[in-house]
Write a protein that holds these residues in place. Structure first.
Motif, short mmCIF file in Angstrom:
data_model
loop_
_atom_site.label_atom_id
_atom_site.label_comp_id
_atom_site.label_asym_id
_atom_site.label_seq_id
_atom_site.Cartn_x
_atom_site.Cartn_y
_atom_site.Cartn_z
N GLU A 16 0.77 -1.16 -0.11
CA GLU A 16 -0.04 0.02 -0.17
C GLU A 16 1.03 1.33 -0.02
O GLU A 16 0.72 2.12 -0.71
CB GLU A 16 -1.03 -0.13 1.27
N GLU A 17 1.63 1.22 0.99
CA GLU A 17 2.81 2.63 0.94
C GLU A 17 3.94 2.28 1.84
O GLU A 17 3.90 1.33 2.77
CB GLU A 17 1.98 3.72 1.48
N ASN A 49 6.30 3.70 -3.95
CA ASN A 49 4.73 3.68 -3.18
C ASN A 49 5.04 4.49 -1.99
O ASN A 49 4.48 4.11 -0.77
CB ASN A 49 4.62 2.18 -2.80
N ALA A 75 1.56 2.85 -10.96
CA ALA A 75 0.33 2.47 -10.56
C ALA A 75 -0.27 2.62 -9.17
O ALA A 75 -1.20 3.19 -8.88
CB ALA A 75 0.17 1.08 -11.19
N ARG A 76 0.77 2.31 -8.47
CA ARG A 76 0.40 2.41 -6.93
C ARG A 76 0.42 3.67 -6.61
O ARG A 76 -0.26 4.30 -5.81
CB ARG A 76 1.65 1.66 -6.17
N GLU A 78 -0.27 6.45 -8.45
CA GLU A 78 -1.74 6.91 -9.16
C GLU A 78 -2.79 6.39 -8.07
O GLU A 78 -3.65 7.33 -7.78
CB GLU A 78 -2.06 6.13 -10.38
N ASP A 79 -2.85 5.33 -7.63
CA ASP A 79 -3.73 5.09 -6.34
C ASP A 79 -3.57 5.91 -5.11
O ASP A 79 -4.60 6.35 -4.38
CB ASP A 79 -3.72 3.72 -5.85
N LEU A 80 -2.37 6.14 -4.70
CA LEU A 80 -2.02 6.84 -3.52
C LEU A 80 -2.51 8.31 -3.54
O LEU A 80 -3.26 8.90 -2.66
CB LEU A 80 -0.75 7.01 -3.11
N GLY A 82 -4.69 9.41 -5.93
CA GLY A 82 -6.28 9.44 -6.17
C GLY A 82 -6.64 10.52 -7.31
O GLY A 82 -6.03 11.10 -7.66
N GLU A 83 -7.95 10.20 -7.72
CA GLU A 83 -8.21 10.97 -8.98
C GLU A 83 -8.14 12.43 -8.74
O GLU A 83 -7.71 13.15 -9.92
CB GLU A 83 -9.39 10.43 -9.26
#
Length: 154
Positions: A16-17, A49, A75-76, A78-80, A82-83
């Motif tokens: 996750e991080e 990450n 990709a990780r 981008e998730d961290l 957020g949009e």
């Protein structure tokens, strides 16, 4: 490197991080001292990450470009982010030895161990990465590099 972000190393690093060497609370006072202008164009070297760039963005350094050699790391990230935050951030899969970035594009850069990993792979690779990071740094740019591997005299 992709396996680190997929959590395939017996959970040693959280997929996750993971903040290499220190987190934002430890880094923040130094970053604010050396890079006080929130308008600075910032490059994060080898983001992976690490949650620090997200905190940096949230605290006002929004002209942010981050890159990593690993597609899974990007990709990780981008998730961290957020949009909502991604609208203001540039994330790139790139090799530190050949960055797809213009000369003198950044006022500040943050490296937390990426140059360490490159240094371990060989001096030639390390010198190529340092040369490339120098190329994209503006005149009088601030470079914050946290290392536990690269000798101080290099």
């Amino acid at each position: 490197w992709d396996s680190i972000y997929d959590d395939e190393i017996d959970g040693e690093y959280a997929a996750e991080e993971y903040s290499w060497y220190c987190g934002w609370p430890e880094l923040r006072p130094f970053w604010e001292e050396f890079v006080p202008s929130r308008a600075s164009r910032v490059l994060v070297v080898g983001c992976g990450n690490d949650i620090c760039p997200v905190h940096m963005f949230d605290e006002g350094w929004t002209d942010l470009t981050a890159f990593d050699f690993s597609a899974a790391g990007i990709a990780r990230m981008e998730d961290l982010f957020g949009e909502r935050r991604l609208r203001g951030v540039t994330l790139l899969q790139a090799d530190a030895r050949a960055l797809p970035l213009p000369d003198s594009a950044f006022d500040a850069s943050l490296d937390k161990g990426t140059l360490d990993t490159i240094f371990i792979s060989g001096e030639e690779c390390f010198l190529a990465a340092v040369s490339e990071l120098t190329r994209v740094a503006a005149e009088n740019a601030i470079v914050v590099s946290l290392s536990r591997v690269v000798p101080p005299d290099v």
